[in-house]
Structures are given as C-alpha cells and as structure tokens.
Write an enzyme that holds these catalytic residues in place. Sequence first.
Site, PDB file in Angstrom:
ATOM      1  N   THR A  36       0.846  -1.192   0.000  1.00 27.33           N
ATOM      2  CA  THR A  36       0.000   0.000   0.000  1.00 27.33           C
ATOM      3  C   THR A  36       0.883   1.244   0.000  1.00 27.33           C
ATOM      4  O   THR A  36       2.074   1.177   0.324  1.00 27.33           O
ATOM      5  CB  THR A  36      -0.912   0.065   1.238  1.00 27.33           C
ATOM      6  OG1 THR A  36      -0.106   0.254   2.403  1.00 27.33           O
ATOM      7  CG2 THR A  36      -1.767  -1.177   1.377  1.00 27.33           C
ATOM      8  N   CYS A  37       0.272   2.351  -0.332  1.00 29.76           N
ATOM      9  CA  CYS A  37       0.977   3.639  -0.262  1.00 29.76           C
ATOM     10  C   CYS A  37       0.338   4.483   0.838  1.00 29.76           C
ATOM     11  O   CYS A  37      -0.066   5.619   0.623  1.00 29.76           O
ATOM     12  CB  CYS A  37       0.970   4.351  -1.607  1.00 29.76           C
ATOM     13  SG  CYS A  37      -0.671   4.611  -2.285  1.00 29.76           S
ATOM     14  N   THR A  38       0.242   3.888   2.021  1.00 32.80           N
ATOM     15  CA  THR A  38      -0.328   4.567   3.178  1.00 32.80           C
ATOM     16  C   THR A  38       0.379   4.101   4.443  1.00 32.80           C
ATOM     17  O   THR A  38       0.972   3.019   4.461  1.00 32.80           O
ATOM     18  CB  THR A  38      -1.844   4.287   3.295  1.00 32.80           C
ATOM     19  OG1 THR A  38      -2.373   4.982   4.426  1.00 32.80           O
ATOM     20  CG2 THR A  38      -2.136   2.810   3.450  1.00 32.80           C
ATOM     21  N   GLY A 108       4.925   7.405   2.808  1.00 38.01           N
ATOM     22  CA  GLY A 108       4.527   6.244   3.583  1.00 38.01           C
ATOM     23  C   GLY A 108       4.031   5.124   2.688  1.00 38.01           C
ATOM     24  O   GLY A 108       3.214   5.344   1.808  1.00 38.01           O
ATOM     25  N   PHE A 109       4.559   3.942   2.895  1.00 39.36           N
ATOM     26  CA  PHE A 109       3.995   2.746   2.283  1.00 39.36           C
ATOM     27  C   PHE A 109       4.376   1.514   3.081  1.00 39.36           C
ATOM     28  O   PHE A 109       5.106   1.589   4.059  1.00 39.36           O
ATOM     29  CB  PHE A 109       4.307   2.638   0.787  1.00 39.36           C
ATOM     30  CG  PHE A 109       5.757   2.544   0.414  1.00 39.36           C
ATOM     31  CD1 PHE A 109       6.342   1.325   0.130  1.00 39.36           C
ATOM     32  CD2 PHE A 109       6.528   3.689   0.297  1.00 39.36           C
ATOM     33  CE1 PHE A 109       7.670   1.250  -0.248  1.00 39.36           C
ATOM     34  CE2 PHE A 109       7.864   3.619  -0.087  1.00 39.36           C
ATOM     35  CZ  PHE A 109       8.431   2.399  -0.356  1.00 39.36           C
TER      36      PHE A 109
END
Length: 121
Positions: A36-38, A108-109
């Site tokens: 994910t990109c979170t 963030g990922f």
Amino acid sequence: MLETTESLRNHAKYQRKMFDQAVQLVRPGGVIVYSTCTINPGENEALVRYALDTYKFLSLASQHPRAGGAGLVGCFQFSDGYSEEWLRPGEEELVQRFDPSSPLDTIGFFIAKFNVGPKDT
C-alpha cells in the site's frame, strides 16, 4: 479531502475485499505481495492480521532486499469502542513499513509477502 476515522476504516474494508479476491486467484505454492501507499495501520498491519487469521494456509515470508522498518505490534482501541488488532510479536520483522518520518526520506507505504500453502487445510 479531509480523512475521518470512518473514511480510514472504509479504506481498510476495501483493502480486505481486494485481498479476498487475490486469495481466490492465487494457487497453492504461489505468493501474494501486498503493498500500500499509506501508513494507515488499518490498511496495513490490521490487514495482515485479518489475512493470517482468516486464511490459515497463508504465512508471512521474509523479504529481500529489506529497506523498510518493522511493522506495528499490538492493537488499537478507538474512542468509539472499535478496535484493530495488528501484528503479533515476531511478525513485525516479516513486513516492511516505510514512514515519512524515518531517515529514508520516503512517502509512507507498506509491504507484506505471503506464501500460499495448500488451501484444503
């Protein structure tokens, strides 16, 4: 767009639905790479917990190369009583969390790699 606790939970629900579909498509002996990109633990560590608890034939696999930090262990209780369970001790080193506050200077990922065992178990 302003994120709310509810919208963050909804993102996590969508991630679980997509992950469920991936599990249906992968064959035993295969690999699922979840990324994910979170930095939202609900979409990251909580999804990993969901996957391991729901699909007993999945196991976390080590990743190479390893550049990210360890995942989050434990759980979180929201003010409305909702709680998320994250990773258990020993699992945190099998995922990679990239946090914008780290010295890596990255957005963030998150990355988790699952080995797929026989599905009849």
